[in-house]
Design a protein around this motif. Structure first.
Motif, PDB file in Angstrom:
ATOM      1  N   ASP A 151       0.718  -1.067   0.011  1.00  0.00           N
ATOM      2  CA  ASP A 151      -0.017  -0.052   0.085  1.00  0.00           C
ATOM      3  C   ASP A 151       0.802   1.157   0.106  1.00  0.00           C
ATOM      4  O   ASP A 151       1.815   1.403   0.892  1.00  0.00           O
ATOM      5  CB  ASP A 151      -0.861   0.071   1.232  1.00  0.00           C
ATOM      6  CG  ASP A 151      -2.077   1.002   1.348  1.00  0.00           C
ATOM      7  OD1 ASP A 151      -1.953   2.081   0.721  1.00  0.00           O
ATOM      8  OD2 ASP A 151      -3.013   0.800   1.909  1.00  0.00           O
ATOM      9  N   THR A 152       0.689   2.099  -0.998  1.00  0.00           N
ATOM     10  CA  THR A 152       1.640   3.355  -1.138  1.00  0.00           C
ATOM     11  C   THR A 152       1.070   4.437  -0.470  1.00  0.00           C
ATOM     12  O   THR A 152       1.585   5.659  -0.586  1.00  0.00           O
ATOM     13  CB  THR A 152       1.994   3.560  -2.713  1.00  0.00           C
ATOM     14  OG1 THR A 152       0.808   3.586  -3.334  1.00  0.00           O
ATOM     15  CG2 THR A 152       2.715   2.396  -3.233  1.00  0.00           C
ATOM     16  N   THR A 153      -0.224   4.289   0.155  1.00  0.00           N
ATOM     17  CA  THR A 153      -0.822   5.365   0.537  1.00  0.00           C
ATOM     18  C   THR A 153      -1.106   5.405   2.023  1.00  0.00           C
ATOM     19  O   THR A 153      -0.591   6.427   2.792  1.00  0.00           O
ATOM     20  CB  THR A 153      -2.382   5.443   0.017  1.00  0.00           C
ATOM     21  OG1 THR A 153      -2.123   5.482  -1.288  1.00  0.00           O
ATOM     22  CG2 THR A 153      -3.122   6.640   0.754  1.00  0.00           C
ATOM     23  N   PHE A 154      -1.420   4.380   2.641  1.00  0.00           N
ATOM     24  CA  PHE A 154      -1.393   3.899   4.131  1.00  0.00           C
ATOM     25  C   PHE A 154      -0.715   2.787   4.441  1.00  0.00           C
ATOM     26  O   PHE A 154      -0.356   2.008   3.637  1.00  0.00           O
ATOM     27  CB  PHE A 154      -2.712   3.784   4.654  1.00  0.00           C
ATOM     28  CG  PHE A 154      -3.490   5.183   4.533  1.00  0.00           C
ATOM     29  CD1 PHE A 154      -3.545   5.944   5.076  1.00  0.00           C
ATOM     30  CD2 PHE A 154      -4.305   5.175   3.325  1.00  0.00           C
ATOM     31  CE1 PHE A 154      -4.471   7.435   4.995  1.00  0.00           C
ATOM     32  CE2 PHE A 154      -5.429   6.421   3.022  1.00  0.00           C
ATOM     33  CZ  PHE A 154      -5.221   7.521   4.155  1.00  0.00           C
ATOM     34  N   ASP A 155      -0.360   2.710   5.714  1.00  0.00           N
ATOM     35  CA  ASP A 155       0.391   1.619   6.258  1.00  0.00           C
ATOM     36  C   ASP A 155      -0.816   0.403   6.406  1.00  0.00           C
ATOM     37  O   ASP A 155      -1.670   0.886   6.951  1.00  0.00           O
ATOM     38  CB  ASP A 155       1.236   1.786   7.577  1.00  0.00           C
ATOM     39  CG  ASP A 155       2.725   2.224   6.941  1.00  0.00           C
ATOM     40  OD1 ASP A 155       3.081   2.035   5.850  1.00  0.00           O
ATOM     41  OD2 ASP A 155       3.615   2.461   8.044  1.00  0.00           O
ATOM     42  N   ARG A 156      -0.051  -0.847   6.490  1.00  0.00           N
ATOM     43  CA  ARG A 156      -1.004  -1.887   6.758  1.00  0.00           C
ATOM     44  C   ARG A 156      -0.390  -2.937   7.679  1.00  0.00           C
ATOM     45  O   ARG A 156       0.696  -3.117   7.377  1.00  0.00           O
ATOM     46  CB  ARG A 156      -1.733  -2.517   5.627  1.00  0.00           C
ATOM     47  CG  ARG A 156      -2.684  -1.810   4.810  1.00  0.00           C
ATOM     48  CD  ARG A 156      -3.223  -2.633   3.208  1.00  0.00           C
ATOM     49  NE  ARG A 156      -3.878  -1.670   2.375  1.00  0.00           N
ATOM     50  CZ  ARG A 156      -5.116  -1.872   2.411  1.00  0.00           C
ATOM     51  NH1 ARG A 156      -5.643  -2.916   3.080  1.00  0.00           N
ATOM     52  NH2 ARG A 156      -5.736  -1.099   1.742  1.00  0.00           N
ATOM     53  N   ALA A 157      -1.127  -3.674   8.450  1.00  0.00           N
ATOM     54  CA  ALA A 157      -0.573  -4.796   9.197  1.00  0.00           C
ATOM     55  C   ALA A 157      -0.344  -5.739   8.401  1.00  0.00           C
ATOM     56  O   ALA A 157      -1.069  -6.086   7.678  1.00  0.00           O
ATOM     57  CB  ALA A 157      -1.466  -5.137  10.622  1.00  0.00           C
ATOM     58  N   MET A 158       0.943  -6.449   8.800  1.00  0.00           N
ATOM     59  CA  MET A 158       1.196  -7.651   7.770  1.00  0.00           C
ATOM     60  C   MET A 158       1.413  -8.896   8.359  1.00  0.00           C
ATOM     61  O   MET A 158       2.056  -9.079   9.549  1.00  0.00           O
ATOM     62  CB  MET A 158       2.743  -7.113   7.235  1.00  0.00           C
ATOM     63  CG  MET A 158       2.660  -5.783   6.525  1.00  0.00           C
ATOM     64  SD  MET A 158       4.292  -5.253   5.840  1.00  0.00           S
ATOM     65  CE  MET A 158       5.158  -5.386   7.409  1.00  0.00           C
ATOM     66  N   GLY A 159       1.151  -9.968   7.751  1.00  0.00           N
ATOM     67  CA  GLY A 159       1.526 -11.394   8.008  1.00  0.00           C
ATOM     68  C   GLY A 159       0.977 -11.700   9.314  1.00  0.00           C
ATOM     69  O   GLY A 159       0.063 -11.470   9.953  1.00  0.00           O
ATOM     70  N   PRO A 160       1.400 -13.014   9.655  1.00  0.00           N
ATOM     71  CA  PRO A 160       0.761 -13.779  10.737  1.00  0.00           C
ATOM     72  C   PRO A 160       0.776 -13.033  11.996  1.00  0.00           C
ATOM     73  O   PRO A 160       0.150 -13.524  12.978  1.00  0.00           O
ATOM     74  CB  PRO A 160       1.580 -15.163  10.659  1.00  0.00           C
ATOM     75  CG  PRO A 160       2.317 -15.209   9.773  1.00  0.00           C
ATOM     76  CD  PRO A 160       2.528 -13.838   9.150  1.00  0.00           C
ATOM     77  N   MET A 161       1.819 -12.407  12.329  1.00  0.00           N
ATOM     78  CA  MET A 161       1.753 -11.702  13.609  1.00  0.00           C
ATOM     79  C   MET A 161       1.523 -10.351  13.587  1.00  0.00           C
ATOM     80  O   MET A 161       1.427  -9.468  14.474  1.00  0.00           O
ATOM     81  CB  MET A 161       3.206 -11.781  14.251  1.00  0.00           C
ATOM     82  CG  MET A 161       3.630 -13.050  14.695  1.00  0.00           C
ATOM     83  SD  MET A 161       2.379 -14.151  15.681  1.00  0.00           S
ATOM     84  CE  MET A 161       3.319 -13.590  17.350  1.00  0.00           C
ATOM     85  N   GLN A 162       1.032  -9.945  12.385  1.00  0.00           N
ATOM     86  CA  GLN A 162       0.370  -8.374  11.948  1.00  0.00           C
ATOM     87  C   GLN A 162       1.432  -7.190  12.416  1.00  0.00           C
ATOM     88  O   GLN A 162       0.848  -6.318  13.285  1.00  0.00           O
ATOM     89  CB  GLN A 162      -0.767  -8.277  12.802  1.00  0.00           C
ATOM     90  CG  GLN A 162      -2.061  -9.112  12.090  1.00  0.00           C
ATOM     91  CD  GLN A 162      -2.333  -8.668  10.521  1.00  0.00           C
ATOM     92  OE1 GLN A 162      -3.121  -7.649  10.464  1.00  0.00           O
ATOM     93  NE2 GLN A 162      -1.580  -9.055   9.621  1.00  0.00           N
ATOM     94  N   PHE A 163       2.581  -7.285  12.058  1.00  0.00           N
ATOM     95  CA  PHE A 163       3.507  -6.140  12.043  1.00  0.00           C
ATOM     96  C   PHE A 163       3.178  -4.974  11.217  1.00  0.00           C
ATOM     97  O   PHE A 163       2.876  -5.050   9.989  1.00  0.00           O
ATOM     98  CB  PHE A 163       4.841  -6.472  12.027  1.00  0.00           C
ATOM     99  CG  PHE A 163       5.542  -7.125  13.235  1.00  0.00           C
ATOM    100  CD1 PHE A 163       6.160  -6.405  14.016  1.00  0.00           C
ATOM    101  CD2 PHE A 163       5.477  -8.510  13.286  1.00  0.00           C
ATOM    102  CE1 PHE A 163       6.633  -6.868  15.264  1.00  0.00           C
ATOM    103  CE2 PHE A 163       6.121  -9.441  14.444  1.00  0.00           C
ATOM    104  CZ  PHE A 163       6.910  -8.341  15.445  1.00  0.00           C
TER     105      PHE A 163
END
Length: 240
Positions: A151-163
């Motif tokens: 996402d180039t506009t906002f950040d998003r939580a990522m992956g199994p542990m949601q970083f």
């Protein structure tokens, strides 16, 4: 950690609370922080080349079905706890705490039809909602050019542990020796989470330290209670 659980998980949590039964004497006493550390890990060679978590294959296989946790996820949680026991001996984090967080965040990498592949990566990759400042959601403008979260506009939580990208940049680590620190790889994400929690809470064998660590991971008292309950279930040898 500024992060957001996937919207469906958050909605499910709200539904469970709204549909709670009238107060009764519980069959199992309420969980008390910190949760027990659960089944002891076998002796491990923490300096072994490659994926050291493979040493936990038999230990994990014996528990996966009963706990309803993928064996490779248990390997990742156990390896992370053992690794941090050496690097941060004053922390005392148990694999059960990491499993509790992994369960709440993404069902151990199984959210939305994803599954852990042979490399312990969630496929398809799990991404949380855009952190765009809508009601109940923090606003975090893009910090990684979309390189990690797409996402180039906002950040998003990522992956199994949601970083989120910024936190991953600080705490991300290559836990399985493949040369890449990957938030979609549960081996890497579990160890990164353990390091973050220990730095945030200090002594996680004390109630204050454990609560502080998990509250830093997600600033919600209901989240802390949910992680505690699931962690305690795993410690008792039950599914969450």
């Amino acid at each position: 950690m500024h992060r957001a659980r996937p919207l469906v998980l958050a909605a499910l949590a709200a539904l469970v609370s709204a549909c709670a039964l009238p107060a009764v004497v519980p069959a199992v006493p309420p969980a008390v922080a910190p949760p027990a550390t659960g089944a002891a890990l076998p002796a491990l060679d923490l300096d072994a080349p490659g994926r050291g978590a493979d040493q936990l294959a038999a230990w994990a296989r014996d528990r996966a079905a009963v706990l309803d946790v993928p064996a490779s996820a248990l390997e990742a949680y156990g390896w992370a706890a053992a690794s941090v026991a050496r690097s941060a001996p004053g922390c005392g984090i148990g694999w059960t705490t990491l499993a509790g967080i992994g369960s709440v965040e993404t069902g151990h990498g199984r959210f939305g039809g994803s599954r852990l592949d042979r490399d312990n990566r969630a496929q398809p990759p799990i991404r949380g909602a855009a952190l765009d400042g809508r009601p109940g959601v923090a606003e975090i403008r893009d910090t990684d050019g979309g390189a990690l979260d797409g996402d180039t506009t906002f950040d998003r939580a990522m992956g199994p542990m949601q970083f989120i990208p910024g936190t991953w940049e600080q705490w991300g680590v290559d836990a399985d020796g493949d040369g890449v620190a990957d938030p979609d790889d549960l081996d890497d994400a579990a160890l990164a989470a353990a390091r973050y929690l220990c730095a945030s809470g200090g002594d996680l064998t004390a109630a204050g330290g454990w609560n502080r660590a998990v509250l830093t991971y997600n600033r919600s008292s209901s989240y802390v209670r949910e992680v505690l309950e699931r962690s305690a279930s795993y410690a008792a040898g039950r599914s969450a």
